[in-house]
Write a protein that holds these residues in place. Structure first.
Motif, PDB file in Angstrom:
ATOM      1  N   SER A 274       1.127  -4.086  -3.852  1.00  0.00           N
ATOM      2  CA  SER A 274       2.528  -3.650  -3.751  1.00  0.00           C
ATOM      3  C   SER A 274       3.259  -4.686  -3.474  1.00  0.00           C
ATOM      4  O   SER A 274       4.398  -4.843  -3.077  1.00  0.00           O
ATOM      5  CB  SER A 274       2.314  -2.595  -2.805  1.00  0.00           C
ATOM      6  OG  SER A 274       1.697  -3.140  -1.547  1.00  0.00           O
ATOM      7  N   ALA A 275       2.704  -5.778  -2.915  1.00  0.00           N
ATOM      8  CA  ALA A 275       3.357  -7.013  -2.270  1.00  0.00           C
ATOM      9  C   ALA A 275       3.118  -8.158  -3.270  1.00  0.00           C
ATOM     10  O   ALA A 275       3.175  -9.362  -2.631  1.00  0.00           O
ATOM     11  CB  ALA A 275       2.829  -7.458  -0.994  1.00  0.00           C
TER      12      ALA A 275
ATOM     13  N   ALA B 145       8.092 -10.762  -6.763  1.00  0.00           N
ATOM     14  CA  ALA B 145       9.018 -10.162  -6.926  1.00  0.00           C
ATOM     15  C   ALA B 145       9.840 -10.806  -8.115  1.00  0.00           C
ATOM     16  O   ALA B 145      10.322 -11.749  -8.013  1.00  0.00           O
ATOM     17  CB  ALA B 145      10.084 -10.319  -5.569  1.00  0.00           C
TER      18      ALA B 145
ATOM     19  N   SER C 206       1.610  -7.111 -10.141  1.00  0.00           N
ATOM     20  CA  SER C 206       2.674  -6.821  -9.139  1.00  0.00           C
ATOM     21  C   SER C 206       3.484  -5.587  -9.450  1.00  0.00           C
ATOM     22  O   SER C 206       3.978  -5.258 -10.478  1.00  0.00           O
ATOM     23  CB  SER C 206       3.778  -8.139  -8.941  1.00  0.00           C
ATOM     24  OG  SER C 206       4.693  -7.623  -8.087  1.00  0.00           O
TER      25      SER C 206
ATOM     26  N   ARG D 227       6.309  -5.200  -7.830  1.00  0.00           N
ATOM     27  CA  ARG D 227       7.390  -5.595  -7.662  1.00  0.00           C
ATOM     28  C   ARG D 227       8.284  -6.296  -8.918  1.00  0.00           C
ATOM     29  O   ARG D 227       8.956  -7.585  -8.805  1.00  0.00           O
ATOM     30  CB  ARG D 227       7.664  -6.503  -6.416  1.00  0.00           C
ATOM     31  CG  ARG D 227       7.008  -5.982  -5.109  1.00  0.00           C
ATOM     32  CD  ARG D 227       6.593  -7.152  -4.156  1.00  0.00           C
ATOM     33  NE  ARG D 227       8.025  -7.401  -3.559  1.00  0.00           N
ATOM     34  CZ  ARG D 227       8.228  -8.538  -2.920  1.00  0.00           C
ATOM     35  NH1 ARG D 227       7.506  -9.360  -2.770  1.00  0.00           N
ATOM     36  NH2 ARG D 227       9.681  -8.827  -2.372  1.00  0.00           N
ATOM     37  N   VAL D 228       8.154  -5.772  -9.826  1.00  0.00           N
ATOM     38  CA  VAL D 228       8.979  -6.296 -11.238  1.00  0.00           C
ATOM     39  C   VAL D 228       9.865  -5.331 -11.608  1.00  0.00           C
ATOM     40  O   VAL D 228       9.466  -4.079 -11.810  1.00  0.00           O
ATOM     41  CB  VAL D 228       7.816  -6.435 -12.404  1.00  0.00           C
ATOM     42  CG1 VAL D 228       8.645  -6.932 -13.671  1.00  0.00           C
ATOM     43  CG2 VAL D 228       6.690  -7.559 -12.040  1.00  0.00           C
TER      44      VAL D 228
ATOM     45  N   ALA E  39      19.079  -5.782  -9.985  1.00  0.00           N
ATOM     46  CA  ALA E  39      18.114  -5.173  -8.845  1.00  0.00           C
ATOM     47  C   ALA E  39      19.136  -4.492  -7.695  1.00  0.00           C
ATOM     48  O   ALA E  39      20.199  -4.960  -7.566  1.00  0.00           O
ATOM     49  CB  ALA E  39      17.136  -6.273  -8.459  1.00  0.00           C
TER      50      ALA E  39
ATOM     51  N   PHE F 138      16.638  -6.295  -2.887  1.00  0.00           N
ATOM     52  CA  PHE F 138      15.751  -7.030  -3.537  1.00  0.00           C
ATOM     53  C   PHE F 138      15.939  -8.393  -3.776  1.00  0.00           C
ATOM     54  O   PHE F 138      16.804  -8.977  -4.367  1.00  0.00           O
ATOM     55  CB  PHE F 138      15.694  -6.485  -4.861  1.00  0.00           C
ATOM     56  CG  PHE F 138      14.235  -6.613  -5.514  1.00  0.00           C
ATOM     57  CD1 PHE F 138      13.030  -6.250  -5.136  1.00  0.00           C
ATOM     58  CD2 PHE F 138      14.311  -7.562  -6.460  1.00  0.00           C
ATOM     59  CE1 PHE F 138      11.694  -6.356  -5.876  1.00  0.00           C
ATOM     60  CE2 PHE F 138      13.014  -7.988  -7.189  1.00  0.00           C
ATOM     61  CZ  PHE F 138      11.789  -7.299  -7.002  1.00  0.00           C
TER      62      PHE F 138
ATOM     63  N   PRO G 126      14.591 -11.495  -5.278  1.00  0.00           N
ATOM     64  CA  PRO G 126      13.396 -11.945  -6.201  1.00  0.00           C
ATOM     65  C   PRO G 126      13.172 -13.508  -6.138  1.00  0.00           C
ATOM     66  O   PRO G 126      13.647 -14.246  -5.781  1.00  0.00           O
ATOM     67  CB  PRO G 126      13.950 -11.793  -7.677  1.00  0.00           C
ATOM     68  CG  PRO G 126      15.667 -12.301  -7.372  1.00  0.00           C
ATOM     69  CD  PRO G 126      15.625 -11.475  -5.959  1.00  0.00           C
ATOM     70  N   ASP G 127      11.645 -13.701  -6.359  1.00  0.00           N
ATOM     71  CA  ASP G 127      11.086 -14.894  -6.425  1.00  0.00           C
ATOM     72  C   ASP G 127      11.528 -15.482  -7.768  1.00  0.00           C
ATOM     73  O   ASP G 127      11.646 -16.978  -7.837  1.00  0.00           O
ATOM     74  CB  ASP G 127       9.582 -14.983  -6.253  1.00  0.00           C
ATOM     75  CG  ASP G 127       9.072 -14.345  -5.029  1.00  0.00           C
ATOM     76  OD1 ASP G 127       9.508 -14.640  -3.811  1.00  0.00           O
ATOM     77  OD2 ASP G 127       7.876 -13.454  -5.048  1.00  0.00           O
TER      78      ASP G 127
ATOM     79  N   GLN H 287      13.758 -14.870 -11.503  1.00  0.00           N
ATOM     80  CA  GLN H 287      14.732 -14.146 -12.427  1.00  0.00           C
ATOM     81  C   GLN H 287      14.477 -14.519 -13.960  1.00  0.00           C
ATOM     82  O   GLN H 287      14.555 -15.662 -13.995  1.00  0.00           O
ATOM     83  CB  GLN H 287      16.253 -14.200 -12.058  1.00  0.00           C
ATOM     84  CG  GLN H 287      16.919 -13.300 -13.069  1.00  0.00           C
ATOM     85  CD  GLN H 287      18.504 -12.995 -12.558  1.00  0.00           C
ATOM     86  OE1 GLN H 287      18.839 -13.797 -11.482  1.00  0.00           O
ATOM     87  NE2 GLN H 287      19.173 -12.172 -13.212  1.00  0.00           N
TER      88      GLN H 287
ATOM     89  N   ARG I 193      14.079 -18.965  -6.584  1.00  0.00           N
ATOM     90  CA  ARG I 193      14.857 -18.275  -5.305  1.00  0.00           C
ATOM     91  C   ARG I 193      16.161 -18.814  -5.165  1.00  0.00           C
ATOM     92  O   ARG I 193      17.090 -18.130  -4.738  1.00  0.00           O
ATOM     93  CB  ARG I 193      13.907 -18.265  -4.122  1.00  0.00           C
ATOM     94  CG  ARG I 193      12.717 -17.782  -4.214  1.00  0.00           C
ATOM     95  CD  ARG I 193      11.654 -17.980  -2.958  1.00  0.00           C
ATOM     96  NE  ARG I 193      10.506 -17.201  -3.149  1.00  0.00           N
ATOM     97  CZ  ARG I 193       9.558 -17.444  -2.423  1.00  0.00           C
ATOM     98  NH1 ARG I 193       9.671 -18.528  -1.339  1.00  0.00           N
ATOM     99  NH2 ARG I 193       8.437 -16.849  -2.404  1.00  0.00           N
TER     100      ARG I 193
END
Length: 236
Positions: A43-44, A47, A103, A105-106, A111, A115, A117-118, A120, A147
């Motif tokens: 869940s972590a 991103a 992940s 977190r996609v 978004a 949010f 993101p790491d 895009q 980022r």
């Protein structure tokens, strides 16, 4: 006479019914095959924002197109897409990336405001089609932003997949091409998981002070000044 006309009327009714059935044959509806992606467990995890995803204009329709030997495109007679092909592409890629990156977190662009993101993924699909005697072909290009919004990867992709010729086999081949695209994308995205956090950036060095040239100091030795007397005397 009326009794003789009755069989003829029934015959005509049957013929019309048969012609009506032939004119309204059921049309097959197709969706892309997303394979069998597993459920991501983290869940972590990374991103990732997928999109915007742009799809070529000629694919923005429900018609299932067939590529001919001369390069032209014709509409399939007995098949069409079951809904939006663009939406199918988006959902297939999101599920594949989430599974391959493990992940939750996609997400698709845009978004939510909170949010961060790491990575895009900006993706453009310029071709996705096939034909009875033509392989399924996918042409795409992606850019990866880190980022800080810097471009970290830019790649043009051309993929082909053979099939058995039927429309259902073509749809399956096109789905497999998108799965391969997701595999390549995940391989390009994974190295960006090791980016330093924004707060960990080395502080910028302060600018060097500007050196102002000092005016030369005045000599402390008094200048000689003449005193008017009968004789010219210089006092120090």
């Amino acid at each position: 006479m009326k009794l003789l006309r009755l069989p003829f009327a029934l015959l005509m009714t049957g013929l019309l019914g048969l012609s009506g059935c032939s004119m309204h044959q059921p049309v097959a509806l197709y969706q892309l095959d997303s394979g069998d992606p597993g459920q991501p467990s983290q869940s972590a995890g990374m991103a990732v924002v997928l999109g915007p995803v742009s799809v070529a204009d000629y694919l923005q329709r429900e018609t299932f197109l067939q590529r001919q030997a001369d390069g032209s495109l014709t509409s399939a007679i007995n098949g069409r897409w079951a809904g939006s092909l663009s939406s199918d592409i988006d959902q297939l890629l999101v599920r594949q990336l989430a599974w391959r990156l493990d992940s939750q977190r996609v997400v698709l662009a845009p978004a939510s405001s909170g949010f961060a993101p790491d990575v895009q993924v900006l993706l453009s699909i310029t071709r996705l089609d096939s034909g009875k005697n033509q392989p399924a072909i996918l042409d795409a290009q992606w850019r990866l932003l880190d980022r800080r919004g810097n471009v970290r990867d830019n790649r043009i992709v051309h993929l082909e997949q053979q099939h058995e010729g039927s429309e259902s086999a073509q749809v399956q081949a096109q789905g497999q091409l998108l799965q391969k695209l997701a595999e390549q994308l995940s391989s390009a995205v994974k190295p960006l998981a090791n980016q330093p956090a924004l707060a960990e950036e080395a502080p910028k060095k302060p600018a060097a002070p500007v050196q102002v040239k000092k005016a030369p100091e005045k000599s402390k030795i008094p200048m000689a000044s003449p005193i008017r007397t009968d004789m010219e005397v210089f006092r120090f």
